[in-house]
Design a protein around this motif. Structure first.
Motif, PDB file in Angstrom:
ATOM      1  N   ALA A   1     -13.101  62.182  38.248  1.00 40.09           N
ATOM      2  CA  ALA A   1     -13.993  63.235  37.765  1.00 40.09           C
ATOM      3  C   ALA A   1     -15.305  62.632  37.262  1.00 40.09           C
ATOM      4  N   ALA A   2     -15.187  61.508  36.522  1.00 42.23           N
ATOM      5  CA  ALA A   2     -16.400  60.854  36.008  1.00 42.23           C
ATOM      6  C   ALA A   2     -17.251  60.312  37.153  1.00 42.23           C
ATOM      7  N   GLU A   3     -16.560  59.724  38.149  1.00 38.07           N
ATOM      8  CA  GLU A   3     -17.287  59.185  39.301  1.00 38.07           C
ATOM      9  C   GLU A   3     -17.966  60.302  40.088  1.00 38.07           C
ATOM     10  N   THR A   4     -17.228  61.411  40.268  1.00 40.69           N
ATOM     11  CA  THR A   4     -17.788  62.551  40.989  1.00 40.69           C
ATOM     12  C   THR A   4     -18.981  63.147  40.237  1.00 40.69           C
ATOM     13  N   GLU A   5     -18.823  63.253  38.903  1.00 43.52           N
ATOM     14  CA  GLU A   5     -19.913  63.794  38.091  1.00 43.52           C
ATOM     15  C   GLU A   5     -21.155  62.911  38.177  1.00 43.52           C
ATOM     16  N   ALA A   6     -20.929  61.582  38.095  1.00 41.18           N
ATOM     17  CA  ALA A   6     -22.066  60.654  38.184  1.00 41.18           C
ATOM     18  C   ALA A   6     -22.733  60.730  39.559  1.00 41.18           C
ATOM     19  N   LYS A   7     -21.883  60.856  40.593  1.00 39.63           N
ATOM     20  CA  LYS A   7     -22.420  60.944  41.951  1.00 39.63           C
ATOM     21  C   LYS A   7     -23.215  62.227  42.143  1.00 39.63           C
ATOM     22  N   GLU A   8     -22.645  63.338  41.653  1.00 36.05           N
ATOM     23  CA  GLU A   8     -23.340  64.625  41.780  1.00 36.05           C
ATOM     24  C   GLU A   8     -24.643  64.617  40.977  1.00 36.05           C
ATOM     25  N   LYS A   9     -24.602  63.981  39.801  1.00 34.97           N
ATOM     26  CA  LYS A   9     -25.815  63.902  38.988  1.00 34.97           C
ATOM     27  C   LYS A   9     -26.890  63.084  39.696  1.00 34.97           C
ATOM     28  N   ALA A  10     -26.465  61.951  40.283  1.00 32.23           N
ATOM     29  CA  ALA A  10     -27.419  61.105  41.010  1.00 32.23           C
ATOM     30  C   ALA A  10     -27.996  61.847  42.207  1.00 32.23           C
ATOM     31  N   GLN A  11     -27.114  62.583  42.922  1.00 32.57           N
ATOM     32  CA  GLN A  11     -27.597  63.349  44.071  1.00 32.57           C
ATOM     33  C   GLN A  11     -28.579  64.437  43.631  1.00 32.57           C
ATOM     34  N   ALA A  12     -28.241  65.110  42.512  1.00 36.25           N
ATOM     35  CA  ALA A  12     -29.123  66.158  42.007  1.00 36.25           C
ATOM     36  C   ALA A  12     -30.472  65.586  41.591  1.00 36.25           C
ATOM     37  N   GLU A  13     -30.421  64.414  40.934  1.00 34.81           N
ATOM     38  CA  GLU A  13     -31.673  63.778  40.521  1.00 34.81           C
ATOM     39  C   GLU A  13     -32.502  63.350  41.730  1.00 34.81           C
ATOM     40  N   THR A  14     -31.791  62.858  42.763  1.00 31.31           N
ATOM     41  CA  THR A  14     -32.499  62.455  43.979  1.00 31.31           C
ATOM     42  C   THR A  14     -33.146  63.652  44.661  1.00 31.31           C
ATOM     43  N   LEU A  15     -32.371  64.749  44.754  1.00 29.62           N
ATOM     44  CA  LEU A  15     -32.914  65.960  45.373  1.00 29.62           C
ATOM     45  C   LEU A  15     -34.087  66.510  44.574  1.00 29.62           C
ATOM     46  N   ALA A  16     -33.943  66.446  43.218  1.00 33.23           N
ATOM     47  CA  ALA A  16     -35.029  66.947  42.371  1.00 33.23           C
ATOM     48  C   ALA A  16     -36.281  66.094  42.545  1.00 33.23           C
ATOM     49  N   ALA A  17     -36.063  64.770  42.627  1.00 34.02           N
ATOM     50  CA  ALA A  17     -37.206  63.868  42.820  1.00 34.02           C
ATOM     51  C   ALA A  17     -37.867  64.107  44.171  1.00 34.02           C
ATOM     52  N   GLU A  18     -37.045  64.313  45.208  1.00 32.95           N
ATOM     53  CA  GLU A  18     -37.597  64.577  46.536  1.00 32.95           C
ATOM     54  C   GLU A  18     -38.351  65.902  46.562  1.00 32.95           C
TER      55      GLU A  18
END
Length: 287
Positions: free
Chosen positions: A166-183
């Motif tokens: 769950a922690a790994e998934t949350e971190a991954k989703e957060k990183a993906q969200a941050e990447t999408l937001a940055a893009e």
């Protein structure tokens, strides 16, 4: 099953020995022998019942062992383990009761005038069987507790794995969200369409007397007048005007003005990278 005590034979020999005495002596002897016979029969019956109960206890232990084996094999729930634990405790208590009864029978046999080796051996064998069954119960209880520990460890491991996942998934989703937001932020552009008067009113154009027109130079720019878009998806801007003038500093050749069949014009972006390279703000004047 062989008889545990040769009562009838004892009675017959005693009667034969008393046949030469008087009637009163024979009557007294017969009464004594009859009482002894009844007591021995009662002792035999009790011993046989006790023996059956002890063997039934062995069957119960074997049944619990089978349940424990199937539980470990199939990974059954906690309620089955609790049931086996309770059953083993009940069997152990029953064995203790049987042990107490055997001790009483042994004491009675020791205090009797006879010396029946068969009965003594039978009682000793039953005591040994009780010892063996109690040892088996202890082994099964130990296995049951080990199973509990193993299952608890497995549950902890599963819980920890779920938490880690769950922690790994949350971190991954957060990183993906941050990447999408940055893009999205990197590709975000703004365009405004209006007449000269409208653009000036919203602070996008400013022209002083005998001076050059300035684009977005004042402090009163109305940012809400702009339409937000993603330059990756924006290729055509339908202005709705019959005549179009672009005020923003965009490179020539990166766009085209296309006449629509309805008499209006559309801005076609032919090179998005070049078109938006100087500014993310596009100001279009229509007449």
């Amino acid at each position: 099953m062989k008889k545990l005590i040769p009562i009838c034979a004892i009675a017959a020999l005693t009667l034969a020995a008393c046949s030469g005495q008087g009637d009163k002596t024979q009557t007294d002897s017969l009464t004594i022998i009859t009482a002894q016979y009844e007591e021995a029969s009662s002792f035999n019956d009790s011993l046989l019942l006790l023996m059956g109960d002890i063997y039934a206890g062995l069957d119960s232990i074997n049944m619990q062992e089978g349940l424990l084996y199937n539980m470990e094999k199939n990974g059954e729930k906690v309620d089955r383990r609790a049931s086996i634990r309770e059953n083993l405790a009940g069997i152990k208590a029953r064995l203790q009761q049987n042990r107490d009864v055997l001790a009483q029978m042994q004491s009675k046999l020791d205090n009797s005038t006879g010396n029946n080796s068969v009965l003594k051996k039978t009682i000793a064998d039953l005591q040994t069987r009780i010892d063996q069954q109690e040892k088996k119960i202890a082994e099964l209880s130990s296995e049951l507790e080990n199973a509990n520990v193993q299952i608890a460890d497995l549950n902890n491991q599963v819980t920890q794995s779920k938490e880690d996942l769950a922690a790994e998934t949350e971190a991954k989703e957060k990183a993906q969200a941050e990447t999408l937001a940055a893009e999205a932020a990197a590709n975000r552009v703004y365009y405004a369409i209006g007449t000269n008067k409208e653009l000036k009113k919203n602070g996008l154009l400013e022209k002083k007397f005998l001076g050059a027109t300035k684009v977005m130079q004042g402090d009163d720019v109305n940012m809400n007048y702009f339409t937000t878009a993603d330059k990756r998806d924006l290729s055509m801007i339908n202005t709705g005007g019959k005549k179009v003038k672009i005020w923003s500093n965009v490179p020539e050749g990166s766009y085209e003005i296309i006449d629509n069949g309805s008499g209006t014009q559309t801005v076609k972006i032919v090179n998005p990278t070049q078109f938006w390279s100087r500014t993310p703000y596009l100001i279009i004047q229509v007449d």
